[in-house]
Design a protein around this motif. Structure first.
Motif, PDB file in Angstrom:
ATOM      1  N   MET A 257     -14.875 -41.344  -8.427  1.00 48.24           N
ATOM      2  CA  MET A 257     -15.572 -41.029  -7.338  1.00 48.24           C
ATOM      3  C   MET A 257     -15.306 -42.483  -6.112  1.00 48.24           C
ATOM      4  SD  MET A 257     -20.280 -40.502  -7.834  1.00 48.24           S
ATOM      5  CE  MET A 257     -21.115 -42.013  -7.799  1.00 48.24           C
ATOM      6  N   ASN A 258     -14.528 -43.503  -6.950  1.00 45.17           N
ATOM      7  CA  ASN A 258     -14.898 -44.507  -6.083  1.00 45.17           C
ATOM      8  C   ASN A 258     -13.302 -44.670  -5.318  1.00 45.17           C
ATOM      9  OD1 ASN A 258     -13.344 -45.157  -8.691  1.00 45.17           O
ATOM     10  ND2 ASN A 258     -14.157 -47.475  -8.512  1.00 45.17           N
ATOM     11  N   ASP A 259     -12.223 -43.308  -5.771  1.00 44.21           N
ATOM     12  CA  ASP A 259     -10.847 -43.106  -5.276  1.00 44.21           C
ATOM     13  C   ASP A 259     -10.566 -42.070  -4.693  1.00 44.21           C
ATOM     14  OD1 ASP A 259      -8.204 -43.645  -5.138  1.00 44.21           O
ATOM     15  OD2 ASP A 259      -7.406 -44.077  -7.536  1.00 44.21           O
ATOM     16  N   ARG A 260     -10.460 -42.469  -3.548  1.00 49.46           N
ATOM     17  CA  ARG A 260     -10.382 -40.926  -2.874  1.00 49.46           C
ATOM     18  C   ARG A 260      -9.345 -40.253  -3.621  1.00 49.46           C
ATOM     19  NH1 ARG A 260      -7.738 -42.382   3.376  1.00 49.46           N
ATOM     20  NH2 ARG A 260      -6.775 -43.371   2.353  1.00 49.46           N
ATOM     21  N   GLU A 261      -7.795 -40.950  -4.265  1.00 50.57           N
ATOM     22  CA  GLU A 261      -7.300 -40.084  -4.306  1.00 50.57           C
ATOM     23  C   GLU A 261      -7.606 -39.153  -5.900  1.00 50.57           C
ATOM     24  OE1 GLU A 261      -3.125 -41.176  -3.181  1.00 50.57           O
ATOM     25  OE2 GLU A 261      -3.635 -42.042  -1.411  1.00 50.57           O
ATOM     26  N   LYS A 262      -7.709 -39.816  -6.505  1.00 48.23           N
ATOM     27  CA  LYS A 262      -7.888 -39.992  -8.212  1.00 48.23           C
ATOM     28  C   LYS A 262      -9.289 -39.634  -8.646  1.00 48.23           C
ATOM     29  CE  LYS A 262      -4.813 -42.881  -9.617  1.00 48.23           C
ATOM     30  NZ  LYS A 262      -4.837 -44.795 -10.135  1.00 48.23           N
ATOM     31  N   TYR A 263     -10.462 -39.280  -7.208  1.00 48.79           N
ATOM     32  CA  TYR A 263     -11.994 -38.433  -7.977  1.00 48.79           C
ATOM     33  C   TYR A 263     -11.392 -36.669  -7.809  1.00 48.79           C
ATOM     34  CZ  TYR A 263     -16.525 -36.263  -6.686  1.00 48.79           C
ATOM     35  OH  TYR A 263     -17.459 -36.333  -6.623  1.00 48.79           O
ATOM     36  N   TYR A 264     -12.415 -37.016  -9.189  1.00 48.49           N
ATOM     37  CA  TYR A 264     -12.595 -35.403  -9.573  1.00 48.49           C
ATOM     38  C   TYR A 264     -12.091 -33.739  -8.744  1.00 48.49           C
ATOM     39  CZ  TYR A 264     -12.650 -31.691 -13.278  1.00 48.49           C
ATOM     40  OH  TYR A 264     -12.693 -30.837 -14.075  1.00 48.49           O
ATOM     41  N   TYR A 265     -12.628 -33.810  -7.039  1.00 47.70           N
ATOM     42  CA  TYR A 265     -12.619 -32.850  -6.749  1.00 47.70           C
ATOM     43  C   TYR A 265     -11.159 -32.739  -6.129  1.00 47.70           C
ATOM     44  CZ  TYR A 265     -16.813 -31.318  -7.333  1.00 47.70           C
ATOM     45  OH  TYR A 265     -18.143 -30.157  -8.420  1.00 47.70           O
ATOM     46  N   ASN A 266     -10.016 -34.396  -5.934  1.00 49.69           N
ATOM     47  CA  ASN A 266      -9.074 -33.987  -5.624  1.00 49.69           C
ATOM     48  C   ASN A 266      -8.670 -32.368  -6.376  1.00 49.69           C
ATOM     49  OD1 ASN A 266      -6.503 -34.399  -5.440  1.00 49.69           O
ATOM     50  ND2 ASN A 266      -6.422 -36.084  -3.467  1.00 49.69           N
ATOM     51  N   ARG A 267      -8.500 -32.267  -7.097  1.00 43.85           N
ATOM     52  CA  ARG A 267      -6.860 -31.837  -8.069  1.00 43.85           C
ATOM     53  C   ARG A 267      -7.801 -30.144  -7.730  1.00 43.85           C
ATOM     54  NH1 ARG A 267      -8.701 -29.709 -12.633  1.00 43.85           N
ATOM     55  NH2 ARG A 267      -6.690 -29.057 -13.050  1.00 43.85           N
ATOM     56  N   VAL A 268      -9.367 -30.184  -7.948  1.00 41.30           N
ATOM     57  CA  VAL A 268     -10.467 -29.021  -7.377  1.00 41.30           C
ATOM     58  C   VAL A 268     -10.380 -27.831  -6.066  1.00 41.30           C
ATOM     59  CG1 VAL A 268     -12.434 -28.295  -7.615  1.00 41.30           C
ATOM     60  CG2 VAL A 268     -11.685 -30.073  -8.958  1.00 41.30           C
ATOM     61  N   GLY A 338     -30.382 -35.080  -7.963  1.00 41.22           N
ATOM     62  CA  GLY A 338     -30.943 -36.193  -9.224  1.00 41.22           C
ATOM     63  C   GLY A 338     -30.533 -37.364  -8.195  1.00 41.22           C
ATOM     64  N   ALA A 339     -29.972 -38.558  -9.090  1.00 38.84           N
ATOM     65  CA  ALA A 339     -30.075 -39.948  -7.490  1.00 38.84           C
ATOM     66  C   ALA A 339     -29.285 -40.570  -8.545  1.00 38.84           C
ATOM     67  CB  ALA A 339     -31.542 -40.696  -7.351  1.00 38.84           C
ATOM     68  N   LYS A 340     -28.342 -41.750  -7.342  1.00 39.39           N
ATOM     69  CA  LYS A 340     -27.432 -42.409  -8.408  1.00 39.39           C
ATOM     70  C   LYS A 340     -27.068 -43.462  -7.616  1.00 39.39           C
ATOM     71  CE  LYS A 340     -23.056 -42.533 -11.100  1.00 39.39           C
ATOM     72  NZ  LYS A 340     -22.459 -44.456  -9.984  1.00 39.39           N
ATOM     73  N   GLU A 341     -26.860 -45.036  -7.784  1.00 41.96           N
ATOM     74  CA  GLU A 341     -26.582 -45.861  -6.386  1.00 41.96           C
ATOM     75  C   GLU A 341     -25.375 -45.896  -6.308  1.00 41.96           C
ATOM     76  OE1 GLU A 341     -28.722 -47.935  -4.981  1.00 41.96           O
ATOM     77  OE2 GLU A 341     -30.745 -47.384  -6.044  1.00 41.96           O
ATOM     78  N   LEU A 342     -24.914 -45.795  -4.843  1.00 38.46           N
ATOM     79  CA  LEU A 342     -23.192 -45.531  -4.697  1.00 38.46           C
ATOM     80  C   LEU A 342     -23.184 -47.160  -4.286  1.00 38.46           C
ATOM     81  CD1 LEU A 342     -23.366 -42.545  -2.105  1.00 38.46           C
ATOM     82  CD2 LEU A 342     -22.330 -42.828  -4.820  1.00 38.46           C
ATOM     83  N   THR A 343     -21.574 -47.378  -4.628  1.00 36.00           N
ATOM     84  CA  THR A 343     -20.761 -48.702  -4.012  1.00 36.00           C
ATOM     85  C   THR A 343     -20.229 -48.667  -3.324  1.00 36.00           C
ATOM     86  OG1 THR A 343     -18.677 -47.659  -5.375  1.00 36.00           O
ATOM     87  CG2 THR A 343     -20.423 -49.472  -7.284  1.00 36.00           C
ATOM     88  N   PRO A 344     -20.339 -49.461  -2.207  1.00 37.79           N
ATOM     89  CA  PRO A 344     -19.323 -49.370  -0.672  1.00 37.79           C
ATOM     90  C   PRO A 344     -17.725 -48.539  -1.170  1.00 37.79           C
ATOM     91  CG  PRO A 344     -20.279 -51.706  -0.650  1.00 37.79           C
ATOM     92  CD  PRO A 344     -20.590 -51.366  -2.462  1.00 37.79           C
ATOM     93  N   GLU A 345     -17.422 -48.689  -1.871  1.00 33.10           N
ATOM     94  CA  GLU A 345     -16.179 -47.566  -2.248  1.00 33.10           C
ATOM     95  C   GLU A 345     -16.400 -46.317  -2.716  1.00 33.10           C
ATOM     96  OE1 GLU A 345     -15.738 -51.615  -3.285  1.00 33.10           O
ATOM     97  OE2 GLU A 345     -17.049 -50.945  -3.952  1.00 33.10           O
ATOM     98  N   GLU A 346     -17.772 -45.732  -2.832  1.00 31.67           N
ATOM     99  CA  GLU A 346     -17.507 -44.466  -3.585  1.00 31.67           C
ATOM    100  C   GLU A 346     -18.353 -44.156  -2.149  1.00 31.67           C
ATOM    101  OE1 GLU A 346     -19.997 -45.479  -8.258  1.00 31.67           O
ATOM    102  OE2 GLU A 346     -20.267 -45.395  -6.461  1.00 31.67           O
ATOM    103  N   ILE A 347     -18.958 -44.445  -1.647  1.00 35.12           N
ATOM    104  CA  ILE A 347     -19.592 -44.478  -0.078  1.00 35.12           C
ATOM    105  C   ILE A 347     -18.140 -43.931   0.526  1.00 35.12           C
ATOM    106  CG2 ILE A 347     -20.834 -44.629   2.227  1.00 35.12           C
ATOM    107  CD1 ILE A 347     -21.992 -46.422   0.432  1.00 35.12           C
ATOM    108  N   GLN A 348     -17.036 -44.641   0.473  1.00 35.35           N
ATOM    109  CA  GLN A 348     -16.022 -44.508   1.498  1.00 35.35           C
ATOM    110  C   GLN A 348     -15.194 -43.667   0.788  1.00 35.35           C
ATOM    111  OE1 GLN A 348     -13.240 -48.391   1.222  1.00 35.35           O
ATOM    112  NE2 GLN A 348     -12.177 -46.865   3.494  1.00 35.35           N
TER     113      GLN A 348
END
Length: 424
Positions: A257-268, A338-348
């Motif tokens: 989820m830190n990569d806009r082209e490879k995030y799981y939901y891209n193919r979804v 639920g909760a997970k810390e986000l990195t700047p790359e994930e936020i973007q």
């Protein structure tokens, strides 16, 4: 400021988008707000009347604990009270900004813990997204769809006689997706009579499961295509899905989820468009009336598909997920639990998958339904998307419901779809 991403694995093991409330506790905790419609203005105090019932009778001299605060946030009031005469009134100053206020009550009787929670709304029609729209949002998704379509669509349909009957023909479908060896699977139901028909794309709730298709709408003259999102066949043994759920596909919503082209939901997301490519290729399709429909994750996919695909003319969504994902970084509830810390790359990257940004591009009529007390997809999150939509929208609100729905809601949405798709 802490940046938190909310996506729970708990919902995978709970009743998902198609859930129907069936369980009834021996002891019922009744929480009644002092406004009949559960709606309040910012700054307005609220009163909750708490009562316990067993065998339709009030229980007296019972001590209950309660917590009150903005949904999914730390409570601003926490205390206990005795229900001496069977009821007690709890007063709260309310909220100073638009959102939802939670009242949670717990009690232990004969060693059994009982719990109930309701949310009341404070100017919920004024809730706005915290997620920002990337400048290249539209061009990014146009490029992704173009990339997918570089790979030709090929489909295989396998008739399922055991699932078919005099009214409906049922098929397993396998469709080539956007890369060699990558497939989309679904269950197609077609009215078993001559003619051309409107169609509904049925989008799944979260998890890994076998799908059986929507024969109910097909009996009423609508083609239905129910898809899976994981690229696995839908005719495997039940234990296979259980194994994938707890193994290879556990926490799939976090994948890359830190990569806009490879995030799981891209193919979804692209799979929803590919599914419509298949539907519109069917000779039985009427060529003009297509709807998207789903709840929870499926509700999110419904809004995404409606925004990306102009062939979709109507939508029906229950309590959509993935709305205002970054809400928790702004000290308010966001999409999923639920909760997970986000990195700047994930936020973007996640800004390209946030449903509130797709909601900005919805221009078709929609049917929406949910309750105020959803703990899986908090109403603060999906109202941030709903309030962004400027197209005609009909809301069937049942305030008490959480992440489940009544049979009456299913009947309501089916009739709405029939009316819109057929013009009746």
């Amino acid at each position: 400021m802490r940046k938190i991403f909310i996506l729970s694995v708990l919902f995978l093991f709970a009743i998902h988008a198609q859930a129907i409330k069936e369980k009834k506790d021996l002891v019922t905790i009744q929480i009644t707000p002092d406004h009949y419609d559960w709606n309040y203005k910012v700054g307005e105090p609220a009163h909750f009347t708490i009562s316990l019932f067993q065998d339709q009778q009030k229980l007296k001299n019972i001590k209950i604990g309660y917590e009150i605060g903005p949904e999914k946030m730390p409570p601003i009031q926490k205390d206990s009270v005795w229900l001496k005469d069977g009821s007690a009134v709890i007063k709260t100053p309310g909220m100073q900004h638009p959102g939802f206020l939670s009242c949670e009550v717990r009690v232990i009787i004969d060693g059994v813990l009982y719990r109930n929670l309701i949310n009341i709304a404070y100017d919920c029609e004024k809730i706005q997204p915290t997620t920002l729209l990337p400048k290249d949002f539209r061009s990014f998704w146009e490029e992704q769809i173009s990339r997918m379509r570089e790979y030709p669509m090929k489909s295989e349909m396998t008739f399922i006689p055991d699932e078919s009957d005099a009214d409906v023909k049922v098929y397993r479908v396998k469709i080539s997706h956007y890369a060699r060896g990558n497939y989309l699977y679904g269950i197609l139901c077609i009215p078993n009579r001559e003619g051309r028909f409107p169609a509904v794309l049925r989008l799944p709730g979260a998890g890994v499961a076998k799908h059986t298709g929507d024969k109910e709408l097909a009996r009423r003259g609508v083609i239905t295509f129910q898809i899976g999102i994981h690229g696995i066949p839908l005719d495997l043994k039940p234990e296979t899905y259980i194994g994938l759920q707890s193994g290879a596909l556990k926490d799939y919503m976090y994948y890359r989820m830190n990569d806009r082209e490879k995030y799981y939901y891209n193919r979804v997301f692209l799979g929803c468009i590919r599914a419509n490519d298949f539907i519109t290729s069917l000779p039985q399709y009427d060529g003009k009336n297509l709807a998207a429909y789903g709840g929870s994750q499926g509700g999110a996919l419904t809004l995404v598909t409606a925004a990306l695909d102009p062939r979709v003319k109507f939508l029906a969504a229950f309590y959509p997920a993935l709305c205002d994902i970054g809400g928790y970084a702004h000290n308010r509830a966001g999409g999923w639990f639920g909760a997970k810390e986000l990195t700047p790359e994930e936020i973007q990257a996640l800004a390209y998958y946030d449903v509130v940004n797709f909601a900005r591009y919805i221009h078709i009529p929609g049917f929406y339904s949910w309750g105020y007390s959803d703990e899986t997809c908090p109403p603060t999150s999906f109202y941030s998307a709903y309030n962004t939509i400027k197209a005609p929208k009909e809301l069937y609100l049942l305030k008490e419901t959480g992440h489940w729905r009544y049979l009456e809601q299913n009947a309501k949405v089916n009739q709405w779809l029939i009316n819109e798709l057929t013009g009746k």
